[in-house]
Every structure is written in C-alpha cells, then in structure tokens.
Design an enzyme around this catalytic site. Structure first.
Site, PDB file in Angstrom:
ATOM      1  N   ASP A 103      -0.978  -9.326  10.805  1.00  0.00           N
ATOM      2  CA  ASP A 103      -0.019  -9.200   9.708  1.00  0.00           C
ATOM      3  C   ASP A 103       1.413  -9.169  10.232  1.00  0.00           C
ATOM      4  O   ASP A 103       2.155  -8.224   9.989  1.00  0.00           O
ATOM      5  CB  ASP A 103      -0.329  -7.926   8.912  1.00  0.00           C
ATOM      6  N   LYS A 139       1.969   7.655   6.418  1.00  0.00           N
ATOM      7  CA  LYS A 139       0.834   6.843   5.984  1.00  0.00           C
ATOM      8  C   LYS A 139      -0.412   7.719   6.041  1.00  0.00           C
ATOM      9  O   LYS A 139      -0.781   8.212   7.111  1.00  0.00           O
ATOM     10  CB  LYS A 139       0.658   5.617   6.889  1.00  0.00           C
ATOM     11  N   ASP A 183       5.535  -1.739  11.638  1.00  0.00           N
ATOM     12  CA  ASP A 183       4.440  -1.977  10.699  1.00  0.00           C
ATOM     13  C   ASP A 183       3.179  -2.483  11.401  1.00  0.00           C
ATOM     14  O   ASP A 183       2.887  -3.675  11.405  1.00  0.00           O
ATOM     15  CB  ASP A 183       4.883  -2.968   9.620  1.00  0.00           C
ATOM     16  N   GLN A 236       0.834  -1.198   0.000  1.00  0.00           N
ATOM     17  CA  GLN A 236       0.000   0.000   0.000  1.00  0.00           C
ATOM     18  C   GLN A 236       0.871   1.251   0.000  1.00  0.00           C
ATOM     19  O   GLN A 236       2.075   1.196   0.243  1.00  0.00           O
ATOM     20  CB  GLN A 236      -0.949  -0.023   1.206  1.00  0.00           C
ATOM     21  N   ALA A 257       6.083   8.321  11.106  1.00  0.00           N
ATOM     22  CA  ALA A 257       6.926   7.445  11.924  1.00  0.00           C
ATOM     23  C   ALA A 257       8.385   7.806  11.702  1.00  0.00           C
ATOM     24  O   ALA A 257       8.853   7.917  10.556  1.00  0.00           O
ATOM     25  CB  ALA A 257       6.683   5.984  11.557  1.00  0.00           C
ATOM     26  N   ALA A 258       9.124   8.002  12.798  1.00  0.00           N
ATOM     27  CA  ALA A 258      10.541   8.353  12.701  1.00  0.00           C
ATOM     28  C   ALA A 258      11.332   7.213  12.075  1.00  0.00           C
ATOM     29  O   ALA A 258      11.034   6.030  12.292  1.00  0.00           O
ATOM     30  CB  ALA A 258      11.089   8.691  14.085  1.00  0.00           C
ATOM     31  N   PHE A 259      12.351   7.563  11.315  1.00  0.00           N
ATOM     32  CA  PHE A 259      13.185   6.575  10.634  1.00  0.00           C
ATOM     33  C   PHE A 259      14.143   5.901  11.614  1.00  0.00           C
ATOM     34  O   PHE A 259      14.682   6.537  12.531  1.00  0.00           O
ATOM     35  CB  PHE A 259      13.997   7.251   9.525  1.00  0.00           C
ATOM     36  N   LEU A 260      14.373   4.615  11.384  1.00  0.00           N
ATOM     37  CA  LEU A 260      15.450   3.916  12.056  1.00  0.00           C
ATOM     38  C   LEU A 260      16.779   4.298  11.418  1.00  0.00           C
ATOM     39  O   LEU A 260      16.813   4.838  10.299  1.00  0.00           O
ATOM     40  CB  LEU A 260      15.234   2.407  11.953  1.00  0.00           C
TER      41      LEU A 260
END
Length: 543
Positions: free
Chosen positions: A410, A238, A430, A222, A341-344
C-alpha cells in the site's frame, strides 16, 4: 383443441423452467452462506482474468517477477511453508493453526534445505575500492551506487545537513516538550541521528503521559484517533483489531486489508535497524477504553460506542472501510492495546509535499498499473524530475526494499519536507498494511529494484551484515521490540519471513549484476559512469 393443449404445455414448461431457476438461485445463495463448495466448482468461474506465474504463455511483468525470481529465491535459502493442505486451511479461516508453519507443527518439506549462501560475490563488490575518474567503471558500479555518486556535499559536514530548527532559526524553550525538541532536530538527511536519545524520550512520553482528549482523524479508509497529551504533544492511535496470528484474508485486496497496530510498531524498529531513520517513533500502549477514550472523547466518536453481547465496551467510528457495528473495536472488557505514532511538525513553515509514487498500484480489482506491463518503465521514470538527478531514485529503492521486507503493498504516495527542497529523504509513513502474510513473499513490491537494477551500497552492506550474521535481522528485531509495552509485537513467522526476504533481495541484486555483465560482454548497452547517468557541472548525475 390441439392449439389449446399445446398452449397449456408451453405454460407448464415455462413454469417448470422458472421454478428450476429459482431453486438454482436459492442453492447458490445457500452455498455462499454455508460454503458448500458448489459456487467454487464449474458453475461460477471465479477471478477468470487472474494470470498465474505458472502460465508461461501469459505476458505481464508481475508474472515475470514470479517466474524469474521465485525459484531462485527458494534456492538461496527460502523455504515453502504452506503445503496444499495448509492453503486449504487458510481458505477455511486465517486463524486455523492446523497446517504446517504454525507453532507446534513441523513444516513439511520434500527437499533438504541448501547450505547457507553467504553472497561472497556481493560482499566483495561492496568493499571494492572506489572508482577512479581515469578508469572505466565496472558493470556492478551501475547497480551498487555509493553515497558520493549522487552528491558532492561532504557526508560528515553538519552545514550540509541543516535541521529544521537551524533553517527556521528556532530554539526550543525551557518548557518545550521532548516531541518539540525532536521535531526541531529533524535534518535534511534523516528524522533523527543514530545516537539521538530523544527518540526513547518521545516514546516514553507517549506511553506514560495522561491522555487529555481523543478525536477521530478525518479522512483515511480506516479508524485512526488523534491523541492529545499535555504540553501540546500529539500522537496517532491505531487500535488493535485482531490477534497477532491472524493473517490477511485470502480474498482481501491490498487496498481493503485491515490495518495492524503491530505493523506500525515493527516498521519503526525495522526502519531504525536498517539505518534509514525515516520513520517517526512508534510505540505500543495498553489503554482503558472507559477512562482514556470514552471519558475524554469528542461527541462524534462517543455516538459510536456501545456494549457488546459479551459485555465488552466497543466503538467503531466513521470511515470508508470496517467502521460499523460488525467490525467494531472492542475491549476486554474495556482494556485495549494499540500503536501510538509521534506527530510530524504541523507548523506552516514545515509543510510537506506529497508525491505520487512512480510504482503506485492501480487500486482496481482488474486494471493494472503501467509498471506492471511495461518492462522499460524505469527508463521513463529516470527522465522525470526529481528522479533524473540527486538521491531520490536511490531513496525509492530503499523504500522498495523496506516495503518488501514488511510485505506492504500500500505505497501509493510519499512525502518530503518542502523546506529542504528535492535533495532530501522521503518520509516512511503509514505501514499498517504490512506484516500480513508471513508465508508469502510479494515480489511485485520489489519492482523498482528489479526494473531499475539499482541499490544503494550502504543498504546492500546492511542487508549482507544481517544475512551473514553474527545477528540475523529476525534476532535484532526481536531484541529491539522486546522493550515495547505490548511485546511480543510480531508473530514469530513474521520474524522468520524477514530473514528469508533478505536473501531474496540479495539474490535479486546478484541477478542484476550477472545480467549487466552479460550485456556488457555482448555489447548490449553502452558504458556510462553510473546508473543515474552522466555528471553535470554541479556534480549531479543526469540521464
């Protein structure tokens, strides 16, 4: 003459039969489009291979979960929200609020709710004194495992919990962003400490910083967008697809369900409240599609923009599911909310290892996974590294509890940081397919806990604290999410479901302890120091 007449009769019969077939086919097509009900009757048996929980003659671990735990969970404080009429209303449309369980409607019940079960037996086991090396362990100690049961490292020793910055010998520069500082403080046991103030700083940056560039994330089923901020700060966006009250469509499989931006936000708050701290910070933000996406988007994304008949600005991107004009994401007229969402860390030295989840679903309409048919599946998992030693198996129990509370089916893979080795936590990533069915508790998500009969003592203690108060989990979640820019984040029935599901997990642990005690009384299983097996020379438990 007789032969000619019989031939004409056969031709007329053939033509008549063909006409009937054409009319019947047209009837079915019209029925599927207008939902007249013919195709749901005796003509077409739909999903004939589905096995239901009320069929005791059918085998399968999935149905066994429902038969064994559903009635007990209802007896321990759970409430059935959907009557037959409400389920029919859901079939007509998931936004239908004419049934019970929705705001403004009283839930229909036929029995008086039982008194609140405080699970005093489990509370006594959690606070029980630690086992002595010179006495035989009790049955519950194979189920409720304490932290020191899987490691000899001092839990309060910082040297046993190094950070990425310490292992890479990196220090944030004077102009480093809050996200970079946060990433360098990720440790072997958790993404951030309980009192880390950088969490809120990272969230504030994702809400307030201007957006410099937007590009669609490659892969995935998606639409997701990568948001670039100043000073090399990135976030995963998202977008909102539908209202909070909209539930998962009844005929959607878990792998084709919509992803919800609110689920990502709520999962972060739940992960922090449960004390896991394995999910990156996530926040909501309201965007102007024209100035904050269209004017800074890349060319590939811009080609999917259009203006709807309602004069709303829309786009759909390119992906496997729901990326077309009929499933476009539209503003109102160009205002859109979503999750950020903050990046790793993305450096080569902080690469992550992807693990296939042992309780992964088949992702097939009819085929089942091995764990759904093998009641001894957990025994096999315990013989496979890294689940045969260390903390990993207990971490998967935490993840199962977490996913059950959110309703997320999921969970096919998970990731860990390579630099920390195998003795580190799985990252909670996720969660977009969670919080879709507030009136249904998917017990198969708890398969790891139900099959292994294993749970971390600190996790059980946290669940008991929320179950018995003074603040239930729903109230703590409501308070935690109230500061989010798009609050209220969740529809109220989802918060009610959290409290109900906490009781179901506690009842499952109680059943495991009861079963273990009965097996010991009848000599069914030998005594072992721990559910993870025998300690080796290094202090780890091995099967």
């Amino acid at each position: 003459m007789y032969w000619i007449r019989s031939k004409k009769l056969r031709e007329r019969l053939a033509l008549g039969f063909g006409a009937l077939l054409v009319l019947f086919t047209l009837l079915l097509v019209v029925d599927l489009q207008m939902d007249l009900g013919v195709s749901r009757g005796e003509f077409i048996p739909s999903h004939a291979r589905i096995r239901y929980a009320n069929q005791p003659d059918r085998a399968g671990i999935y149905n066994e979960f429902h038969r064994k735990y559903l009635a007990k969970s209802n007896a321990s404080g759970s409430k059935e929200y959907l009557t037959t009429n409400a389920q029919q209303a859901q079939h007509r449309g998931h936004t239908d609020t004419s049934g019970p369980g929705y705001p403004g409607k009283a839930a229909v019940t036929t029995t008086v709710p039982p008194p609140h079960d405080r699970f005093k037996d489990l509370t006594a086991l959690v606070v029980a004194p630690r086992s002595s090396k010179h006495r035989a362990p009790q049955p519950f100690e194979r189920i409720i495992v304490r932290e020191e049961a899987y490691t000899d490292e001092p839990l309060d020793d910082d040297e046993a919990n190094p950070t990425l910055g310490e292992l890479l010998d990196l220090r944030p520069g004077p102009n480093a962003s809050n996200l970079e500082r946060f990433q360098l403080r990720i440790s072997k046991r958790e993404l951030y400490r309980r009192d880390d103030t950088l969490v809120n700083a990272v969230i504030d940056d994702m809400v307030r910083l201007p957006i410099l560039h937007v590009v669609q994330k490659e892969g995935g089923t998606q639409l997701k967008l990568i948001i670039d901020y100043p000073n090399e700060v990135h976030a995963l966006f998202k977008p909102m697809r539908f209202p909070r009250e909209q539930q998962t469509l009844p005929n959607h499989f878990y792998f084709t369900d919509y992803e919800r931006h609110t689920a990502e936000i709520a999962a972060f708050h739940l992960d922090r409240l449960l004390g896991f701290r394995r999910a990156m910070p996530v926040t909501g933000r309201i965007l102007n599609i024209t100035t904050e996406i269209y004017q800074v988007g890349d060319e590939v994304l811009l080609k999917t923009f259009f203006v709807s008949p309602s004069s709303n600005l829309c786009f759909h991107g390119k992906c496997s599911y729901y990326c077309d004009t009929s499933h476009a994401i539209c503003g109102n007229p160009d205002t859109l909310e979503g999750s950020f969402a903050a990046f790793l860390p993305t450096q080569d030295d902080t690469q992550r290892k992807v693990w296939r989840h042992p309780w992964r679903r088949s992702y097939h309409k009819r085929r089942k996974a091995q764990w759904e048919t093998d009641s001894d599946y957990c025994t096999m998992v315990r013989d496979i590294p890294p689940y045969d030693e260390g903390r990993r198996l207990l971490d998967l129990m935490d993840m199962a509890v977490f996913d059950f509370l959110t309703g997320n089916m999921d969970r096919h893979h998970y990731e860990t940081f390579k630099i920390f080795g195998n003795d580190t936590f799985p990252i909670h990533l996720d969660h977009g397919r969670g919080f879709g069915k507030p009136f249904h508790d998917e017990l198969s998500i708890l398969a790891p806990v139900l099959q292994c009969c294993l749970i971390r003592a600190s996790t059980l203690e946290t669940l008991l604290r929320f179950h018995n108060g003074p603040r239930p989990l729903s109230e703590a979640m409501r308070e935690s999410m109230a500061v989010d820019p798009i609050a209220p984040v969740l529809w109220e029935p989802h918060l009610t479901a959290l409290d109900r599901r906490v009781g179901i997990v506690l009842q499952a642990v109680r059943d495991c302890i009861r079963k273990s005690s009965e097996e010991d009384a009848h000599g069914g299983i030998p005594e072992v120091p721990n559910a993870l097996g025998q300690r080796d020379a290094n202090g780890f438990y091995r099967s």
